[in-house]
Design a protein around this motif. Structure first.
Motif, PDB file in Angstrom:
ATOM      1  N   ARG A   7      41.607  39.015  38.983  1.00  0.00           N
ATOM      2  CA  ARG A   7      41.200  37.979  38.025  1.00  0.00           C
ATOM      3  C   ARG A   7      39.678  37.922  37.902  1.00  0.00           C
ATOM      4  O   ARG A   7      39.142  37.765  36.789  1.00  0.00           O
ATOM      5  CB  ARG A   7      41.753  36.622  38.478  1.00  0.00           C
ATOM      6  N   LEU A  48      37.241  30.669  41.917  1.00  0.00           N
ATOM      7  CA  LEU A  48      37.797  31.871  42.567  1.00  0.00           C
ATOM      8  C   LEU A  48      36.919  32.383  43.689  1.00  0.00           C
ATOM      9  O   LEU A  48      37.383  33.085  44.602  1.00  0.00           O
ATOM     10  CB  LEU A  48      38.008  32.992  41.543  1.00  0.00           C
ATOM     11  N   THR A  85      37.867  39.640  47.666  1.00  0.00           N
ATOM     12  CA  THR A  85      38.811  38.534  47.598  1.00  0.00           C
ATOM     13  C   THR A  85      40.159  39.036  47.098  1.00  0.00           C
ATOM     14  O   THR A  85      40.224  39.997  46.315  1.00  0.00           O
ATOM     15  CB  THR A  85      38.303  37.432  46.635  1.00  0.00           C
ATOM     16  N   THR A 122      43.890  42.679  47.843  1.00  0.00           N
ATOM     17  CA  THR A 122      45.040  42.292  47.020  1.00  0.00           C
ATOM     18  C   THR A 122      46.319  42.956  47.512  1.00  0.00           C
ATOM     19  O   THR A 122      47.364  42.311  47.648  1.00  0.00           O
ATOM     20  CB  THR A 122      44.791  42.668  45.549  1.00  0.00           C
ATOM     21  N   ASN A 125      41.761  37.528  45.075  1.00  0.00           N
ATOM     22  CA  ASN A 125      41.757  37.155  43.661  1.00  0.00           C
ATOM     23  C   ASN A 125      40.975  38.147  42.802  1.00  0.00           C
ATOM     24  O   ASN A 125      40.710  37.871  41.634  1.00  0.00           O
ATOM     25  CB  ASN A 125      41.106  35.775  43.484  1.00  0.00           C
TER      26      ASN A 125
END
Length: 410
Positions: A375, A408, A370, A92, A372
């Protein structure tokens, strides 16, 4: 006149020295135990008199720390030079352009990193670039009360069914408020790991959280609360809450990270009632499945907006040195990032379980990698916490998890 000239020269030299001093602002969470790091920073400052280090602390959980860093870095604030991030944050921070790639600051990077465990290095890397320097690695283990197992002639459990049966028997015999099993159920990262471990030890994986294995695992946690094996407030239990309750003598079996060991041995701000009575083992499994644990740990990242990147990188390499890693292991029970230290006599004397559990640490499994991930984590931890609290059924929590995770994790 001569006296005035000497004084003027002294002032100019003093001013020049002051101007040449670099101050590194280092951010870490309160749970990372700044008192362990401060003496190490002091040593670095003595070796590098033109570099000063200022610690800023905040946030007792990975989520709280991440929220603060996100706010600061999204504003391109150059106040912070270095910060600790959870191993799940690297992708991230790299995608956002917040973490400075360190390749150019580490001579012979590939050779240098060969001395490290592969897991922490992989967690600190994105697309072949090193975006962070591993600070310490981690994994979750099952802590247990050796004295209570001996008192009731009970074996260390290898399966979850054995754990439940042993805990229920000893709870009944001991009476009082003894918790049979303590785990993290609050909406935090520790809860994500507990859920994944329950799923993995049932033969499942995160790509299908609506599987029988995931249902069995989450069902075990929910049932532990219903049967009073675990405390009623488990849906609010954070990692350090678990540590403190075990340390106070209130827990028979508990899931926690390596840092808890030093606290249990008395190297802690709080008194301990369990010194000498604690054992550590691999996390149990369902049936004949294998044990599994979650890769944890933290990394040092240099802010992409820092004005002191070279000095920051120098500090990071100092913190990754063998001597510093050894001191962190002995005084803080931090799992070293350097392979050789798991056979070091001083490290093993302070942490006897390090050597025996080394194979578990090296086989620890990562959470989904990831950009993501924030989330992904939110979906898992909120649904698990809701199921543990009883506000969602196990089926409803897993159905919602599967629905929201699927796009996701493609």
């Amino acid at each position: 006149m001569r006296t005035r000239l000497v004084l003027t020269t002294a002032l100019l030299l003093s001013s020049a020295a002051s101007a040449a001093t670099t101050t590194l602002n280092v951010f870490m969470g309160s749970q990372q135990r700044p008192e362990i790091f401060q003496p190490l920073f002091d040593r670095f400052q003595k070796q590098n008199p033109n570099i000063k280090i200022k610690i800023e602390t905040g946030g007792a959980t990975s989520e709280a720390q991440n929220q603060y860093l996100t706010t600061v870095l999204a504003a391109k604030d150059n106040t912070l030079d270095i910060f600790l991030i959870d191993v799940v944050r690297t992708a991230t921070f790299a995608a956002a352009g917040w973490a400075e790639p360190l390749d150019a600051y580490v001579p012979n990077k590939d050779v240098y990193l060969k001395a490290f465990l592969a897991g922490p290095v992989n967690a600190a890397s994105v697309g072949g670039k090193l975006y962070a320097m591993p600070a310490f690695t981690d994994a979750q283990f099952l802590y247990y009360r050796k004295d209570l197992l001996a008192k009731y002639n009970a074996k260390v459990p290898k399966t979850w069914d054995e754990l439940a049966a042993t805990a229920a028997r000893i709870q009944k015999a001991e009476g009082g408020n003894l918790q049979g099993f303590n785990f993290q159920g609050a909406p935090i990262e520790g809860t994500v790991c507990n859920f994944l471990e329950m799923t993995w030890t049932g033969g499942g994986n995160v790509s299908n959280v609506n599987s029988p294995a995931a249902k069995q695992g989450l069902g075990f946690l929910v049932n532990a609360v219903k049967t009073k094996l675990a405390p009623a407030a488990s849906s609010e239990m954070k990692t350090d809450d678990s540590r403190q309750q075990f340390q106070a003598g209130n827990v028979l079996f508990g899931l926690n990270w390596s840092y808890a060991w030093a606290h249990f041995q008395g190297n802690s701000p709080q008194p301990t009632k369990v010194k000498g009575d604690v054992g550590v083992t691999a996390i149990p499994a369902f049936g004949k499945n294998s044990t599994a644990t979650c890769t944890g740990g933290w990394e040092w990242a240099v802010s992409a907006y820092s004005r002191n990147k070279a000095a920051s990188a120098k500090l990071l390499q100092f913190m990754a040195s063998s001597d510093v890693q050894k001191e962190m292991a002995i005084k803080g029970a931090y799992l070293p990032i350097r392979k050789s230290l798991y056979n070091d006599s001083g490290v093993v004397a302070a942490n006897p379980h390090f050597k025996s559990l080394f194979s578990i640490v090296t086989k620890a499994r990562p959470r989904p990698i990831t950009a993501n991930y924030p989330r992904v984590s939110e979906i898992i931890r909120n649904n698990v916490s809701a199921a543990v609290a009883g506000s969602k059924t196990v089926d409803a929590a897993l159905n919602e998890m599967q629905r929201d995770l699927e796009p996701l994790l493609k």
